[in-house]
Design an enzyme around this catalytic site. Structure first.
Site, PDB file in Angstrom:
ATOM      1  N   GLU A 160     -10.863  -4.435   9.365  1.00  0.00           N
ATOM      2  CA  GLU A 160     -10.293  -3.215   8.796  1.00  0.00           C
ATOM      3  C   GLU A 160     -10.832  -3.035   7.372  1.00  0.00           C
ATOM      4  O   GLU A 160     -10.825  -3.990   6.578  1.00  0.00           O
ATOM      5  CB  GLU A 160      -8.768  -3.418   8.763  1.00  0.00           C
ATOM      6  N   GLY A 190       2.355  -5.545   7.300  1.00  0.00           N
ATOM      7  CA  GLY A 190       1.258  -6.153   6.542  1.00  0.00           C
ATOM      8  C   GLY A 190       0.061  -6.432   7.431  1.00  0.00           C
ATOM      9  O   GLY A 190      -0.133  -5.796   8.474  1.00  0.00           O
ATOM     10  N   SER A 191      -0.714  -7.415   7.021  1.00  0.00           N
ATOM     11  CA  SER A 191      -1.975  -7.688   7.715  1.00  0.00           C
ATOM     12  C   SER A 191      -1.762  -8.454   9.026  1.00  0.00           C
ATOM     13  O   SER A 191      -0.720  -9.105   9.204  1.00  0.00           O
ATOM     14  CB  SER A 191      -2.876  -8.520   6.796  1.00  0.00           C
ATOM     15  N   CYS A 205      -2.893   2.088   6.488  1.00  0.00           N
ATOM     16  CA  CYS A 205      -3.070   1.402   7.779  1.00  0.00           C
ATOM     17  C   CYS A 205      -3.526   2.348   8.886  1.00  0.00           C
ATOM     18  O   CYS A 205      -4.197   1.937   9.817  1.00  0.00           O
ATOM     19  CB  CYS A 205      -1.772   0.713   8.188  1.00  0.00           C
ATOM     20  N   ASN A 234       0.791  -1.248   0.000  1.00  0.00           N
ATOM     21  CA  ASN A 234       0.000   0.000   0.000  1.00  0.00           C
ATOM     22  C   ASN A 234       0.819   1.291   0.000  1.00  0.00           C
ATOM     23  O   ASN A 234       0.368   2.302  -0.533  1.00  0.00           O
ATOM     24  CB  ASN A 234      -1.046  -0.008   1.116  1.00  0.00           C
ATOM     25  N   GLU A 240       4.457  -4.634  12.016  1.00  0.00           N
ATOM     26  CA  GLU A 240       3.687  -3.398  11.787  1.00  0.00           C
ATOM     27  C   GLU A 240       2.389  -3.814  11.110  1.00  0.00           C
ATOM     28  O   GLU A 240       2.366  -4.097   9.910  1.00  0.00           O
ATOM     29  CB  GLU A 240       4.489  -2.435  10.889  1.00  0.00           C
TER      30      GLU A 240
HETATM   31  P1  NAD Z   1      -0.306  -8.825   3.499  1.00  0.00           P
HETATM   32  O1  NAD Z   1      -0.154  -9.212   4.917  1.00  0.00           O
HETATM   33  O2  NAD Z   1      -1.273  -9.544   2.660  1.00  0.00           O
HETATM   34  O3  NAD Z   1       1.104  -8.904   2.729  1.00  0.00           O
HETATM   35  C1  NAD Z   1       2.279  -8.331   3.246  1.00  0.00           C
HETATM   36  C2  NAD Z   1       3.475  -9.120   2.759  1.00  0.00           C
HETATM   37  O4  NAD Z   1       3.375 -10.453   3.227  1.00  0.00           O
HETATM   38  C3  NAD Z   1       3.614  -9.193   1.243  1.00  0.00           C
HETATM   39  O5  NAD Z   1       4.964  -8.990   0.892  1.00  0.00           O
HETATM   40  C4  NAD Z   1       3.156 -10.602   0.903  1.00  0.00           C
HETATM   41  O6  NAD Z   1       3.834 -11.156  -0.179  1.00  0.00           O
HETATM   42  C5  NAD Z   1       3.470 -11.374   2.159  1.00  0.00           C
HETATM   43  N1  NAD Z   1       2.509 -12.467   2.406  1.00  0.00           N
HETATM   44  C6  NAD Z   1       1.189 -12.481   2.071  1.00  0.00           C
HETATM   45  N2  NAD Z   1       0.617 -13.627   2.476  1.00  0.00           N
HETATM   46  C7  NAD Z   1       1.583 -14.354   3.072  1.00  0.00           C
HETATM   47  C8  NAD Z   1       1.616 -15.634   3.685  1.00  0.00           C
HETATM   48  N3  NAD Z   1       0.524 -16.403   3.747  1.00  0.00           N
HETATM   49  N4  NAD Z   1       2.782 -16.059   4.212  1.00  0.00           N
HETATM   50  C9  NAD Z   1       3.893 -15.313   4.148  1.00  0.00           C
HETATM   51  N5  NAD Z   1       3.919 -14.096   3.571  1.00  0.00           N
HETATM   52  C10 NAD Z   1       2.792 -13.617   3.024  1.00  0.00           C
HETATM   53  O7  NAD Z   1      -0.630  -7.251   3.541  1.00  0.00           O
HETATM   54  P2  NAD Z   1      -0.939  -6.264   2.338  1.00  0.00           P
HETATM   55  O8  NAD Z   1      -2.257  -6.596   1.727  1.00  0.00           O
HETATM   56  O9  NAD Z   1       0.229  -6.151   1.436  1.00  0.00           O
HETATM   57  O10 NAD Z   1      -1.056  -4.877   3.133  1.00  0.00           O
HETATM   58  C11 NAD Z   1      -2.231  -4.484   3.773  1.00  0.00           C
HETATM   59  C12 NAD Z   1      -2.183  -4.717   5.257  1.00  0.00           C
HETATM   60  O11 NAD Z   1      -0.995  -4.202   5.799  1.00  0.00           O
HETATM   61  C13 NAD Z   1      -3.298  -4.006   5.993  1.00  0.00           C
HETATM   62  O12 NAD Z   1      -3.816  -4.840   6.985  1.00  0.00           O
HETATM   63  C14 NAD Z   1      -2.604  -2.789   6.613  1.00  0.00           C
HETATM   64  O13 NAD Z   1      -3.236  -2.288   7.760  1.00  0.00           O
HETATM   65  C15 NAD Z   1      -1.265  -3.341   6.910  1.00  0.00           C
HETATM   66  N6  NAD Z   1      -0.291  -2.269   6.948  1.00  0.00           N
HETATM   67  C16 NAD Z   1       0.265  -1.916   8.126  1.00  0.00           C
HETATM   68  C17 NAD Z   1       1.169  -0.880   8.160  1.00  0.00           C
HETATM   69  C18 NAD Z   1       1.830  -0.441   9.434  1.00  0.00           C
HETATM   70  O14 NAD Z   1       2.825   0.275   9.337  1.00  0.00           O
HETATM   71  N7  NAD Z   1       1.343  -0.806  10.595  1.00  0.00           N
HETATM   72  C19 NAD Z   1       1.504  -0.191   6.989  1.00  0.00           C
HETATM   73  C20 NAD Z   1       0.908  -0.605   5.804  1.00  0.00           C
HETATM   74  C21 NAD Z   1       0.016  -1.641   5.782  1.00  0.00           C
END
Ligand code: NAD
Length: 459
Positions: A335, A189-190, A245, A116, A211
């Site tokens: 979310e 990530g999530s 996020c 994002n 994060e």
């Molecule tokens: P995501 O968790 O789907 O993916 C993040 C990363 O993890 C990617 O590089 C992806 O390839 C990898 N990934 C995905 N599924 C995986 C799995 N099963 N096993 C191992 N690795 C895996 O998140 P997203 O859709 O890229 O981002 C959105 C989420 O991130 C939202 O929930 C948002 O709130 C959060 N976010 C948090 C922050 C923060 O700083 N706190 C910042 C940005 C986004």
């Protein structure tokens, strides 16, 4: 891929063990090279982010390269001072001794980034890892292939692969990386994937920063400056197409002012993005069809006083308000992470608590009010990562404030000095002198207990 990942990790470990990355001058030179390459490739970065989800150049400068440059400048300027061993007061029990905290790198770091803010969220942790003297592997998101490609090109130009290396790929590659032993993992990530990362890290007891996200509440009371609140919240909710996020997830507003707020909010949306936001160059798209479908499903059967139009071919969802959704509706489950704002009215402030407590501890918390005592009460009542009074998101931009979640919204934090600290192990060292060796601690202990108690009482 399996073999090449092993090879990268082994090469990086060897490189780290040669102490190449430890001299401060080496780290500063690396950060300066990175800065200069990012400056050179700035237009390519903005173009790539735009290709990935139609994010405007303005938002890219504000939230991608601008934040990265600020962090680079801060760390380059302060690194020599922050990385010096810190002399601390010694314990009288060890007299004579001089005690220090050494700022030690962990070793080889894995950074996994989301899509994002695809440039910023991959590069700022990398800046921290380098500043602290580590080697690093960065896995950018597969959902933003254009930006990931530029990140790879920049890192290839600036760094030896044994120092910093970019591994591109999706879930499988990420899982392969997570199956290895690292000295530190920094994941953004999530919550769902955050738990997978934590489990993988537990296998080797690897320290982690997570994060993550959450449902960020935004409270507006009857004393709030409504027009200004609406303007600020249109910016905060629709920045990055709502895919932020720290975006305000839902509004909790006093019913006495709800209608007026919604009216202002609609006006501010029109002012920002025109009558048809789909034609605005400033309004981003949803990242992919999966997320588009997820968001579109939230609109079904809801009261929508404004917005609601969608275009799947263009991955477009209009800035949308949902009026008074049920707590068990799709939009109130998790979310939102999109340009949809649920507005929930309350008659009594006690209702707020019941709603906020439905969810895990949020990443961010926002209050619009002019009542100081009420704000103080809210700040002490809830646990959240960070927050803003009378605005939203902007705390993120201050490097003097640590950024991170609590509970389900994350573990650890970074930004500014904490970016350096996160990738640094505080190594404790006591340097004893040899000219005195107090006999009290040595056996036989007979007759010494009284002396020990007196000593412990006064020193
Ligand atoms: P995501 O968790 O789907 O993916 C993040 C990363 O993890 C990617 O590089 C992806 O390839 C990898 N990934 C995905 N599924 C995986 C799995 N099963 N096993 C191992 N690795 C895996 O998140 P997203 O859709 O890229 O981002 C959105 C989420 O991130 C939202 O929930 C948002 O709130 C959060 N976010 C948090 C922050 C923060 O700083 N706190 C910042 C940005 C986004």
């Amino acid at each position: 891929m399996k073999n090449s990942i092993d090879k990268i990790i082994n090469t990086q470990r060897d490189f780290f063990l040669t102490h190449e990355t430890k001299p401060i001058a080496y780290r500063i030179a690396a950060l300066k090279r990175l800065k200069s390459e990012i400056n050179k490739r700035e237009q390519d970065i903005h173009k790539a982010v735009n290709l990935d989800f139609k994010k405007s150049e303005f938002e890219s400068v504000l939230s991608e390269t601008g934040i990265v440059q600020k962090e680079l400048n801060l760390l380059i300027k302060n690194l020599a001072r922050w990385s010096r061993p810190e002399r601390v007061k010694s314990s009288m029990l060890n007299f004579p001794s001089a005690d220090y905290i050494y700022k030690d790198p962990y070793g080889t770091i894995l950074i996994i980034a989301p899509w994002n803010y695809p440039f910023q969220l991959a590069i700022v942790p990398l800046i921290g890892a380098i500043a602290a003297g580590n080697t690093a592997v960065v896995k950018p998101s597969e959902l933003t292939p254009n930006t990931s490609k530029v990140i790879n090109e920049i890192c290839k130009t600036v760094f030896d692969e044994a120092y910093v290396s970019v591994v591109q790929g999706g879930v499988e590659v990420s899982q392969e990386l997570l199956s290895k032993r690292w000295d530190y993992i920094f994941f953004t990530g999530s919550v769902f994937v955050g738990k997978i990362v934590a489990k993988a890290a537990a296998e080797f007891l690897t320290p982690v920063t997570l994060e993550l996200g959450g449902k960020n509440p935004c409270i507006i009371d009857h004393t709030a400056k409504l027009k200004l609140a609406a303007k600020r919240l249109v910016w905060a909710k629709f920045l990055n197409g709502g895919q932020t996020c720290v975006a305000p997830d839902y509004i909790l507003i006093d019913n006495k002012v709800k209608t007026e707020f919604i009216k202002h909010y609609q006006n501010e949306i029109k002012k920002a993005y025109g009558e048809n936001p789909q034609e605005s160059p400033d309004y981003p798209r949803i990242i992919n069809e999966k997320n588009f479908n997820r968001l579109e499903a939230m609109l079904k059967d809801e009261r929508i006083p404004f917005g609601g139009r969608t275009d799947k071919n263009d991955l477009y969802i209009e800035p949308t308000i949902i009026d008074q959704p049920d707590l068990d509706s799709e939009v109130m489950k998790d979310e939102i992470f999109g340009p949809i704002l649920p507005v929930l009215g309350y008659d009594n402030e006690t209702e707020i608590n019941a709603i906020i407590k439905t969810y895990d501890k949020p990443l961010s918390f926002y209050v619009f009010s002019t009542r100081k005592a009420y704000i103080k009460k809210l700040l002490s009542s809830y646990s959240f990562g960070g927050g803003v009074i009378n605005d939203a998101i902007v705390y993120y931009a201050n490097p003097n404030l640590p950024f991170g979640g609590v509970g389900n919204s994350g573990i650890g934090g970074y930004h500014g000095k904490q970016t350096f600290e996160t990738f640094t192990h505080n190594k404790a060292v006591s340097k004893r002198a040899n000219w005195l060796d107090a006999p009290i601690r040595y056996a036989p202990y007979k007759g010494k207990l009284g002396q020990l108690k007196t000593f412990l009482k006064y020193f």
